[in-house]
Motif scaffolding. Structure first.
Motif, mmCIF file in Angstrom:
data_model
loop_
_atom_site.group_PDB
_atom_site.id
_atom_site.type_symbol
_atom_site.label_atom_id
_atom_site.label_comp_id
_atom_site.label_asym_id
_atom_site.label_seq_id
_atom_site.Cartn_x
_atom_site.Cartn_y
_atom_site.Cartn_z
ATOM 1 N N VAL A 120 -5.692 -24.637 0.270
ATOM 2 C CA VAL A 120 -5.935 -24.679 1.713
ATOM 3 C C VAL A 120 -6.206 -23.270 2.209
ATOM 4 O O VAL A 120 -5.481 -22.332 1.852
ATOM 5 C CB VAL A 120 -4.733 -25.283 2.470
ATOM 6 C CG1 VAL A 120 -4.965 -25.243 3.981
ATOM 7 C CG2 VAL A 120 -4.475 -26.712 2.009
ATOM 8 N N THR A 121 -7.247 -23.117 3.028
ATOM 9 C CA THR A 121 -7.574 -21.815 3.601
ATOM 10 C C THR A 121 -7.490 -21.876 5.126
ATOM 11 O O THR A 121 -7.702 -22.918 5.733
ATOM 12 C CB THR A 121 -8.989 -21.349 3.210
ATOM 13 O OG1 THR A 121 -9.952 -22.286 3.720
ATOM 14 C CG2 THR A 121 -9.129 -21.234 1.710
ATOM 15 N N SER A 122 -7.182 -20.734 5.713
ATOM 16 C CA SER A 122 -7.170 -20.601 7.168
ATOM 17 C C SER A 122 -8.590 -20.365 7.663
ATOM 18 O O SER A 122 -9.540 -20.259 6.876
ATOM 19 C CB SER A 122 -6.276 -19.436 7.587
ATOM 20 O OG SER A 122 -6.884 -18.202 7.226
ATOM 21 N N ALA A 123 -8.731 -20.239 8.982
ATOM 22 C CA ALA A 123 -10.045 -19.955 9.564
ATOM 23 C C ALA A 123 -10.576 -18.590 9.151
ATOM 24 O O ALA A 123 -11.771 -18.323 9.274
ATOM 25 C CB ALA A 123 -9.972 -20.048 11.087
ATOM 26 N N THR A 124 -9.693 -17.713 8.645
ATOM 27 C CA THR A 124 -10.118 -16.391 8.187
ATOM 28 C C THR A 124 -10.140 -16.296 6.664
ATOM 29 O O THR A 124 -10.153 -15.201 6.117
ATOM 30 C CB THR A 124 -9.200 -15.294 8.753
ATOM 31 O OG1 THR A 124 -7.845 -15.567 8.365
ATOM 32 C CG2 THR A 124 -9.292 -15.224 10.264
ATOM 33 N N PHE A 125 -10.115 -17.443 5.982
ATOM 34 C CA PHE A 125 -10.238 -17.508 4.530
ATOM 35 C C PHE A 125 -9.017 -16.977 3.784
ATOM 36 O O PHE A 125 -9.114 -16.612 2.612
ATOM 37 C CB PHE A 125 -11.497 -16.783 4.041
ATOM 38 C CG PHE A 125 -12.768 -17.530 4.337
ATOM 39 C CD1 PHE A 125 -13.258 -18.484 3.471
ATOM 40 C CD2 PHE A 125 -13.461 -17.293 5.523
ATOM 41 C CE1 PHE A 125 -14.417 -19.179 3.755
ATOM 42 C CE2 PHE A 125 -14.616 -17.996 5.813
ATOM 43 C CZ PHE A 125 -15.094 -18.947 4.927
ATOM 44 N N GLU A 126 -7.874 -16.941 4.423
ATOM 45 C CA GLU A 126 -6.647 -16.649 3.686
ATOM 46 C C GLU A 126 -6.196 -17.918 2.974
ATOM 47 O O GLU A 126 -6.139 -18.991 3.577
ATOM 48 C CB GLU A 126 -5.549 -16.161 4.624
ATOM 49 C CG GLU A 126 -4.237 -15.870 3.888
ATOM 50 C CD GLU A 126 -3.085 -15.575 4.840
ATOM 51 O OE1 GLU A 126 -1.927 -15.731 4.410
ATOM 52 O OE2 GLU A 126 -3.342 -15.208 6.006
ATOM 53 N N VAL A 127 -5.887 -17.812 1.690
ATOM 54 C CA VAL A 127 -5.371 -18.954 0.937
ATOM 55 C C VAL A 127 -3.911 -19.158 1.343
ATOM 56 O O VAL A 127 -3.059 -18.303 1.104
ATOM 57 C CB VAL A 127 -5.495 -18.724 -0.581
ATOM 58 C CG1 VAL A 127 -4.895 -19.902 -1.351
ATOM 59 C CG2 VAL A 127 -6.954 -18.540 -0.970
ATOM 60 N N LEU A 128 -3.639 -20.293 1.977
ATOM 61 C CA LEU A 128 -2.318 -20.560 2.539
ATOM 62 C C LEU A 128 -1.448 -21.397 1.618
ATOM 63 O O LEU A 128 -0.217 -21.264 1.627
ATOM 64 C CB LEU A 128 -2.462 -21.287 3.881
ATOM 65 C CG LEU A 128 -3.277 -20.580 4.966
ATOM 66 C CD1 LEU A 128 -3.446 -21.493 6.173
ATOM 67 C CD2 LEU A 128 -2.603 -19.275 5.379
ATOM 68 N N ALA A 129 -2.051 -22.293 0.855
ATOM 69 C CA ALA A 129 -1.306 -23.183 -0.034
ATOM 70 C C ALA A 129 -2.223 -23.586 -1.178
ATOM 71 O O ALA A 129 -3.452 -23.592 -1.032
ATOM 72 C CB ALA A 129 -0.809 -24.412 0.727
ATOM 73 N N TRP A 130 -1.643 -23.950 -2.301
ATOM 74 C CA TRP A 130 -2.428 -24.271 -3.488
ATOM 75 C C TRP A 130 -1.565 -25.100 -4.435
ATOM 76 O O TRP A 130 -0.342 -25.122 -4.335
ATOM 77 C CB TRP A 130 -2.877 -22.983 -4.177
ATOM 78 C CG TRP A 130 -1.730 -22.072 -4.514
ATOM 79 C CD1 TRP A 130 -1.005 -22.033 -5.671
ATOM 80 C CD2 TRP A 130 -1.147 -21.086 -3.643
ATOM 81 N NE1 TRP A 130 -0.015 -21.078 -5.587
ATOM 82 C CE2 TRP A 130 -0.075 -20.486 -4.351
ATOM 83 C CE3 TRP A 130 -1.429 -20.649 -2.341
ATOM 84 C CZ2 TRP A 130 0.712 -19.475 -3.803
ATOM 85 C CZ3 TRP A 130 -0.634 -19.656 -1.795
ATOM 86 C CH2 TRP A 130 0.415 -19.073 -2.521
ATOM 87 N N ASN A 131 -2.245 -25.797 -5.356
ATOM 88 C CA ASN A 131 -1.482 -26.498 -6.376
ATOM 89 C C ASN A 131 -1.535 -25.708 -7.690
ATOM 90 O O ASN A 131 -2.198 -24.662 -7.797
ATOM 91 C CB ASN A 131 -1.958 -27.951 -6.545
ATOM 92 C CG ASN A 131 -3.389 -28.057 -7.049
ATOM 93 O OD1 ASN A 131 -4.026 -27.068 -7.403
ATOM 94 N ND2 ASN A 131 -3.914 -29.265 -7.063
#
Length: 285
Positions: A120-131
């Motif tokens: 999951v990325t934020s509106a600024t392309f920060e990766v917030l969550a991942w599997n």
């Protein structure tokens, strides 16, 4: 200004927040559900008398500053913040910044996609969550700071742009992502004109990346989706994946899902990665 609806709305939002939600002790004599009026007023940086008058439908029209304080104190969503402004007879203010909080149901969904690399990325392309498979395919994001988990920084501020270190994807795919990122970031800057994390990122990229500055000057905000990408993984070789993006509209976030064609060599490579995880085969024992 609809004083009665505003009063009822404020009361309902206040009563749904527990003291623990905002770091306050419950106390043995607490009889009212949620926060007390004086606690809500304190969190909003207004007087208890003023807040009480608002909940009694006797208050004057709140200023934008007061509305911002109420929205923050009552932990309103973007939709609730807009509704608050409408009730107060004011046009909705832009949201304060992109959300970095990923909904629990989305986190659960990530965990339930063991054969897909998803993040999951934020509106600024920060990766917030991942599997786990996304970490194995791309990078162990848990070992990085939030700043270093930003994909747009990675693609535009690489020490050697001609070798884009974007997790081994080929140059054509990396160039497509760069164009997509610049366009999506411009749209985000319009939605969050006063958010420091957005304006700061744009200023940094403009100052340090001539390529970003060129793309930014085009003022493009639309883009065609990238349907597939090829990763060149150090341990399992090339992996071609389908790329699907799901919008999480209420948080202004996106879930990116990489899947391989069932039965293909790339599918077998992903299955192997799901077993290997983030460990390095060449690491000394």
């Amino acid at each position: 200004m609809d004083r009665r609806e505003l009063a009822d709305f404020l009361r309902s939002r206040r009563e749904r927040i527990s003291p623990a939600d905002v770091g306050l002790p419950a106390g043995p004599r607490r009889r009212t559900p949620g926060l007390r009026r004086e606690e809500a007023a304190q969190l909003a940086f207004i007087s208890t008398e003023y807040y009480t008058r608002l909940e009694q439908a006797r208050g004057p029209r709140p200023s934008r500053e007061v509305l911002a304080g109420l929205a923050r104190a009552l932990r309103l969503s973007d939709a609730e913040r807009a509704h608050l402004h409408y009730l107060a007879g004011a046009s909705p203010a832009p949201p304060p910044g992109p959300s970095r909080e990923v909904r629990q149901s989305i986190l659960d969904l990530l965990a339930r996609l063991p054969q897909a690399a998803a993040f999951v990325t934020s509106a600024t392309f920060e990766v917030l969550a991942w599997n786990e498979l996304a970490a194995a395919l791309m990078e162990d994001f848990s070992a990085l700071s939030p700043r270093d988990r930003n994909l747009v920084r990675r693609v535009f501020l690489a020490p050697h742009p001609e070798r884009r270190p974007l997790y081994g994807i080929n140059m054509a795919d990396a160039d497509d992502f760069a164009r997509h990122a610049a366009r999506r970031l411009r749209a985000a800057a319009a939605r969050y004109p006063d958010a420091p994390e957005v304006t700061g990122l744009v200023d940094e990229l403009l100052a340090k990346s001539p390529e970003f500055a060129r793309l930014w000057a085009s003022h493009d905000v639309t883009d065609r989706p990238t349907l597939s990408k090829t990763f060149h993984h150090a341990m399992v070789g090339p992996i071609t994946v389908n790329c699907d993006v799901l919008d999480i509209a209420d948080r202004d976030q996106q879930m990116v899902i990489y899947t391989a064609v069932p039965g293909s060599p790339s599918d077998q490579a992903l299955r192997l990665l799901s077993v290997i995880g983030t460990q390095r085969m060449d690491a000394p024992r």
